[in-house]
Design a protein around this motif. Structure first.
Motif, PDB file in Angstrom:
ATOM      1  N   PRO A   2       0.812  -1.210   0.000  1.00 51.16           N
ATOM      2  CA  PRO A   2       0.000   0.000   0.000  1.00 51.16           C
ATOM      3  C   PRO A   2       0.851   1.269   0.000  1.00 51.16           C
ATOM      4  CG  PRO A   2      -0.619  -1.428   1.844  1.00 51.16           C
ATOM      5  CD  PRO A   2       0.536  -2.049   1.155  1.00 51.16           C
ATOM      6  N   ALA A   3       2.051   1.234   0.540  1.00 52.40           N
ATOM      7  CA  ALA A   3       2.902   2.415   0.557  1.00 52.40           C
ATOM      8  C   ALA A   3       3.305   2.815  -0.854  1.00 52.40           C
ATOM      9  CB  ALA A   3       4.144   2.141   1.406  1.00 52.40           C
ATOM     10  N   ARG A   4       3.287   1.876  -1.748  1.00 56.17           N
ATOM     11  CA  ARG A   4       3.611   2.144  -3.144  1.00 56.17           C
ATOM     12  C   ARG A   4       2.623   3.101  -3.806  1.00 56.17           C
ATOM     13  NH1 ARG A   4       4.380  -3.050  -6.881  1.00 56.17           N
ATOM     14  NH2 ARG A   4       6.238  -2.294  -7.864  1.00 56.17           N
ATOM     15  N   TRP A   5       1.391   3.030  -3.394  1.00 61.89           N
ATOM     16  CA  TRP A   5       0.336   3.828  -4.027  1.00 61.89           C
ATOM     17  C   TRP A   5       0.134   5.181  -3.355  1.00 61.89           C
ATOM     18  CZ3 TRP A   5      -1.036   2.164  -8.560  1.00 61.89           C
ATOM     19  CH2 TRP A   5      -0.898   0.822  -8.857  1.00 61.89           C
ATOM     20  N   VAL A   6       0.692   5.353  -2.195  1.00 67.52           N
ATOM     21  CA  VAL A   6       0.506   6.611  -1.465  1.00 67.52           C
ATOM     22  C   VAL A   6       1.169   7.770  -2.201  1.00 67.52           C
ATOM     23  CG1 VAL A   6       1.061   7.848   0.672  1.00 67.52           C
ATOM     24  CG2 VAL A   6       0.257   5.485   0.765  1.00 67.52           C
ATOM     25  N   THR A   7       2.396   7.586  -2.649  1.00 66.05           N
ATOM     26  CA  THR A   7       3.108   8.668  -3.332  1.00 66.05           C
ATOM     27  C   THR A   7       2.418   9.058  -4.641  1.00 66.05           C
ATOM     28  OG1 THR A   7       5.182   7.964  -2.324  1.00 66.05           O
ATOM     29  CG2 THR A   7       5.329   9.390  -4.257  1.00 66.05           C
ATOM     30  N   PRO A   8       2.069   8.112  -5.526  1.00 62.72           N
ATOM     31  CA  PRO A   8       1.356   8.519  -6.749  1.00 62.72           C
ATOM     32  C   PRO A   8      -0.014   9.149  -6.451  1.00 62.72           C
ATOM     33  CG  PRO A   8       2.241   6.303  -7.009  1.00 62.72           C
ATOM     34  CD  PRO A   8       2.441   6.706  -5.576  1.00 62.72           C
ATOM     35  N   ALA A   9      -0.707   8.663  -5.418  1.00 65.35           N
ATOM     36  CA  ALA A   9      -2.015   9.235  -5.081  1.00 65.35           C
ATOM     37  C   ALA A   9      -1.859  10.674  -4.593  1.00 65.35           C
ATOM     38  CB  ALA A   9      -2.696   8.391  -4.015  1.00 65.35           C
ATOM     39  N   LEU A  10      -0.859  10.911  -3.743  1.00 63.71           N
ATOM     40  CA  LEU A  10      -0.620  12.276  -3.278  1.00 63.71           C
ATOM     41  C   LEU A  10      -0.172  13.177  -4.430  1.00 63.71           C
ATOM     42  CD1 LEU A  10       1.135  11.682   0.163  1.00 63.71           C
ATOM     43  CD2 LEU A  10      -1.187  12.496  -0.267  1.00 63.71           C
ATOM     44  N   ALA A  11       0.617  12.673  -5.341  1.00 65.35           N
ATOM     45  CA  ALA A  11       1.046  13.447  -6.513  1.00 65.35           C
ATOM     46  C   ALA A  11      -0.159  13.799  -7.387  1.00 65.35           C
ATOM     47  CB  ALA A  11       2.089  12.677  -7.312  1.00 65.35           C
ATOM     48  N   ALA A  12      -1.086  12.858  -7.544  1.00 65.85           N
ATOM     49  CA  ALA A  12      -2.290  13.114  -8.342  1.00 65.85           C
ATOM     50  C   ALA A  12      -3.159  14.187  -7.681  1.00 65.85           C
ATOM     51  CB  ALA A  12      -3.077  11.823  -8.527  1.00 65.85           C
TER      52      ALA A  12
END
Length: 92
Positions: A2-12
């Motif tokens: 799940p930590a993998r998706w946190v950075t792209p989600a915050l960037a989006a």
């Protein structure tokens, strides 16, 4: 995982906020345009206010005395008193 998706989600989310700031309703360019329009309208309003004040003074003069009526008749209509002679001097 799940930590993998946190950075792209915050960037989006950051990109969405920035897009709204620069291109959406209330964006920086839109606000600058509205401020420019406001300044132009305030200048027009100030000119109209000044003209209205001048007209109010003129109306007051017309109501109170005949001096303004005589001045208007002379300036705008070219009227003279019976014993006057009109002399116009023009500059080149």
């Amino acid at each position: 995982m799940p930590a993998r998706w946190v950075t792209p989600a915050l960037a989006a989310v950051l990109l969405a906020v920035q897009a709204q700031l620069w291109f959406g309703q209330g964006s920086v360019p839109h606000v600058m345009q509205l401020r420019s329009q406001l300044a132009a309208q305030q200048a027009v309003n100030d000119e109209a206010r000044l003209r209205n004040e001048q007209l109010a003074v003129e109306v007051g003069d017309l109501k109170e005395g005949l001096e303004m009526v005589e001045e208007k008749a002379r300036a705008e209509l070219g009227m003279l008193k019976p014993d006057e002679i009109l002399v116009q001097i023009t500059r080149r």
